[in-house]
Design an enzyme around this catalytic site. Structure first.
Site, PDB file in Angstrom:
ATOM      1  N   HIS A 156      18.605  -3.697  -6.704  1.00 34.50           N
ATOM      2  CA  HIS A 156      18.734  -5.106  -6.338  1.00 34.50           C
ATOM      3  C   HIS A 156      19.909  -5.304  -5.396  1.00 34.50           C
ATOM      4  O   HIS A 156      19.858  -6.093  -4.460  1.00 34.50           O
ATOM      5  CB  HIS A 156      18.985  -5.959  -7.585  1.00 34.50           C
ATOM      6  CG  HIS A 156      17.743  -6.279  -8.325  1.00 34.50           C
ATOM      7  ND1 HIS A 156      17.363  -5.620  -9.459  1.00 34.50           N
ATOM      8  CD2 HIS A 156      16.774  -7.182  -8.066  1.00 34.50           C
ATOM      9  CE1 HIS A 156      16.219  -6.115  -9.882  1.00 34.50           C
ATOM     10  NE2 HIS A 156      15.836  -7.059  -9.057  1.00 34.50           N
TER      11      HIS A 156
ATOM     12  N   GLU B 211      -3.136   4.216   8.626  1.00 30.85           N
ATOM     13  CA  GLU B 211      -2.024   5.088   8.236  1.00 30.85           C
ATOM     14  C   GLU B 211      -2.500   6.451   7.749  1.00 30.85           C
ATOM     15  O   GLU B 211      -1.710   7.241   7.254  1.00 30.85           O
ATOM     16  CB  GLU B 211      -1.095   4.400   7.233  1.00 30.85           C
ATOM     17  CG  GLU B 211      -1.777   3.746   6.071  1.00 30.85           C
ATOM     18  CD  GLU B 211      -0.838   2.922   5.197  1.00 30.85           C
ATOM     19  OE1 GLU B 211       0.382   2.994   5.344  1.00 30.85           O
ATOM     20  OE2 GLU B 211      -1.369   2.206   4.328  1.00 30.85           O
TER      21      GLU B 211
ATOM     22  N   ASP C 148       3.437   6.445   7.227  1.00 32.77           N
ATOM     23  CA  ASP C 148       2.490   7.326   6.552  1.00 32.77           C
ATOM     24  C   ASP C 148       1.654   8.109   7.563  1.00 32.77           C
ATOM     25  O   ASP C 148       1.314   9.265   7.317  1.00 32.77           O
ATOM     26  CB  ASP C 148       1.571   6.514   5.622  1.00 32.77           C
ATOM     27  CG  ASP C 148       2.243   6.266   4.276  1.00 32.77           C
ATOM     28  OD1 ASP C 148       2.858   7.212   3.754  1.00 32.77           O
ATOM     29  OD2 ASP C 148       2.173   5.131   3.775  1.00 32.77           O
TER      30      ASP C 148
HETATM   31  C1  PEP Z   1       3.723   2.701   6.910  1.00 32.35           C
HETATM   32  O1  PEP Z   1       3.238   3.590   6.217  1.00 32.35           O
HETATM   33  O2  PEP Z   1       4.057   2.849   8.105  1.00 32.35           O
HETATM   34  C2  PEP Z   1       3.952   1.356   6.332  1.00 32.35           C
HETATM   35  C3  PEP Z   1       4.358   0.348   7.070  1.00 32.35           C
HETATM   36  O3  PEP Z   1       3.783   1.219   4.984  1.00 32.35           O
HETATM   37  P1  PEP Z   1       4.873   1.710   3.906  1.00 32.35           P
HETATM   38  O4  PEP Z   1       6.107   2.100   4.646  1.00 32.35           O
HETATM   39  O5  PEP Z   1       5.066   0.561   2.993  1.00 32.35           O
HETATM   40  O6  PEP Z   1       4.175   2.866   3.277  1.00 32.35           O
HETATM   41 MG    MG Z   2       2.320   3.150   4.304  1.00 33.46          MG
END
Ligand code: PEP
Ligand code: MG
Length: 544
Positions: free
Chosen positions: A188, A431, A455
């Protein structure tokens, strides 16, 4: 001079005196007692007093910062009812015949250790909450004042760990930044530092803390994650220069508020923000975001002890659209799994969690969980401009299933005569390499794509994004990633759909011109980066 390395939470620099925050009563008595039932009554009285304090703090925080930030005080009140915690304290008093303050301190150590040894980052961060409630009890039992009161000069607050209940009520004019020995970027404290735009570094280690003393001048660099004690003349000069540059830059950037996200040759794109809570949403609009390109709804689940109800979700989404007025908010449906685990989901542990039961897969496996969220989102759509986005899609079949469940949910609401926006836009995150490669077949089913490069890079290059040992092998500008982005843009545009990027790479200004040239229609970035990216857009030319 000594340089300590931790993890940067917010990329700003601060120079100033240290204020060592010790929220414990400095000396905890270790006396044994003879009248155990009188001591248990004394503990019970302290517990009642602590609950009353927390009730007042809740009301105060509610008025100052809203429901979301105030919720921590409610959680603390609940923790003061926890049977295991209370049993442990009572046993220490009854069986070991220790005074109540010592019994609380020993129980606190035991529970905090338990939490901090857990794998899950969220549960790890709960160790700070146990210490927070225990220290409150100890202060009451020892008749001590809250130790923040003497802070009269702007200072860099340092502590073993930051206690969420105190940060919320800090008088911001006295806080230059935070640094902690423990802590995680998910705590937090870190979340609050980021929303408040304060330089912060966590995880500096206990040895660091032992080497710090009140009032000494230090340099805190939230960009590099460093903390310099006894800085020499050269580093001080350098840091002061950086501070001036930082201030000058903030002023220059502030002047860009209200100006268009348009290149020199007239190409305008959407510059949106990534957020995970209502307070971050408010902050995004302070930074002049034109919309929200990614609302990570899973954080609403991480902050609960049990599944949030449709009503709780609806209220949060409704508040969000009311804050955003007519600006678009793209809500990403639940992306739980991999590094984002929630205890009450009781998910089995997996060999390869990043390749496992996460995000849309989890929602398609548990349609009721998914539909509760969809109902709340659809209901909120009656109050403002929102879109729904599915994470981790890797096949047409998954997208069809998700869209069918959305359609089913819409039909249920129609039957129940509950209002929602029938033309609500839907989109998917691109992704996985599979989604990029079949984006041509996915595009006709949605209104937009948002490329999750965090990702997409991990899966394209087979590089675990959680593993810092892989940094030397990571090329954030890998040509394979850029090719997949370009392919996705072309496939979406061929059927008239728009494409954004919401991964961290969207704020990499060395790529802004490249993205614009590829035809990207939207960039969604962490709020403190908005104006810097706007400047890069305004300086770009793509007609070359
Ligand atoms: C990503 O994977 O680029 C994304 C924006 O999602 P997260 O970072 O929440 O996995
Ligand atoms: Mg992601």
């Amino acid at each position: 001079m000594r340089k300590w390395q931790g993890l940067g939470v917010f990329p700003k620099i601060a120079i100033g005196p240290v204020y060592v925050l010790s929220l414990r009563a400095s000396i905890i008595p270790t006396d044994k007692i003879s009248d155990t039932s009188a001591e248990i009554t004394r503990f019970e009285n302290a517990r009642t007093q602590a609950k009353a304090q927390l009730h007042d703090l809740y009301q105060q925080a509610l008025a100052q910062t809203g429901e979301e930030n105030a919720a921590i005080f409610e959680i603390h009140q609940m923790m003061l009812e926890d049977a295991d915690y209370l049993e442990s304290i009572n046993d220490f008093i009854k069986n070991e015949k220790y005074n109540a303050a010592y019994a609380v301190s020993k129980t606190s150590e035991k529970f905090a250790d338990l939490f901090s040894q857990m794998e899950d980052d969220y549960m790890k961060a709960r160790a700070a909450d146990v210490q927070d409630i225990s220290n409150r009890l100890i202060r009451i039992l020892c008749g001590k004042e809250d130790s923040l009161a003497p802070l009269q000069t702007p200072s860099i607050i340092i502590a073993e760990d930051l206690l969420p209940s105190q940060i919320l009520l800090f008088d911001e004019k006295y806080i230059l930044g935070f640094a902690t020995a423990k802590g995680s970027v998910n705590s937090h404290a870190s979340i609050l530092a980021r929303t408040k735009g304060l330089p912060a570094v966590v995880g500096l280690g206990m040895k660091w803390l032992d080497n710090c003393s009140n009032k000494q001048t230090v340099i805190l660099d939230g960009q590099k994650g460093t903390f310099i004690t006894e800085p020499d003349e050269t580093s001080l000069k350098q840091a002061k220069k950086m501070l001036l540059e930082q201030e000058e830059e903030s002023l220059q950037l502030a002047a860009l508020k209200g100006t268009p996200d348009k290149t020199k040759d007239g190409r305008e794109i959407k510059l949106y923000a990534n957020v995970g809570s209502l307070s971050e949403l408010k902050e995004a609009f302070n930074f002049d975001a034109r919309g929200i390109g990614l609302f990570r709804t899973e954080f609403l689940y991480l902050d609960h002890q049990d599944y949030p109800t449709e009503e709780t979700l609806f209220e949060t989404f409704k508040q969000a659209v009311q804050i955003a007025k007519d600006k678009l908010i793209i809500f990403r449906t639940l992306d739980i799994g991999a590094d984002k685990t929630v205890p009450y989901f009781n998910l089995p542990s997996e060999e390869n969690p990043a390749l496992g039961m996460r995000a849309i897969r989890l929602c398609l496996t548990n349609p009721q969980l998914f539909k509760t969220q969809l109902r709340a989102l659809l209901r909120a759509s009656a109050f403002g401009n929102i879109a729904i986005m599915y994470p981790m899609i890797s096949s047409l079949k998954e997208l069809e299933q998700a869209q069918n469940l959305l359609e089913e949910t819409k039909q249920e609401l129609i039957k129940e005569k509950i209002a929602f926006n029938k033309d609500i836009q839907t989109g998917i995150m691109i992704e996985t390499p599979a989604a990029a490669l079949v984006s041509e077949t996915l595009a006709p089913l949605v209104d937009f794509f948002s490329i999750g490069t965090n990702d997409l890079l991990q899966y394209t290059c087979a590089l675990d994004r959680q593993n810092s040992a892989l940094i030397p092998f990571t090329d954030l500008h890998h040509p394979a990633l850029l090719k997949l982005i370009k392919m996705t843009v072309d496939n979406a545009h061929s059927v008239g759909k728009w494409v954004g990027i919401c991964g961290e790479i969207a704020s990499d200004i060395s790529l802004t011109e490249t993205f614009l040239s590829m035809g990207i229609d939207e960039l969604s970035v962490a709020s403190p980066h908005i104006l810097r990216v706007r400047r890069a857009i305004q300086q770009a030319r793509i007609d070359k």
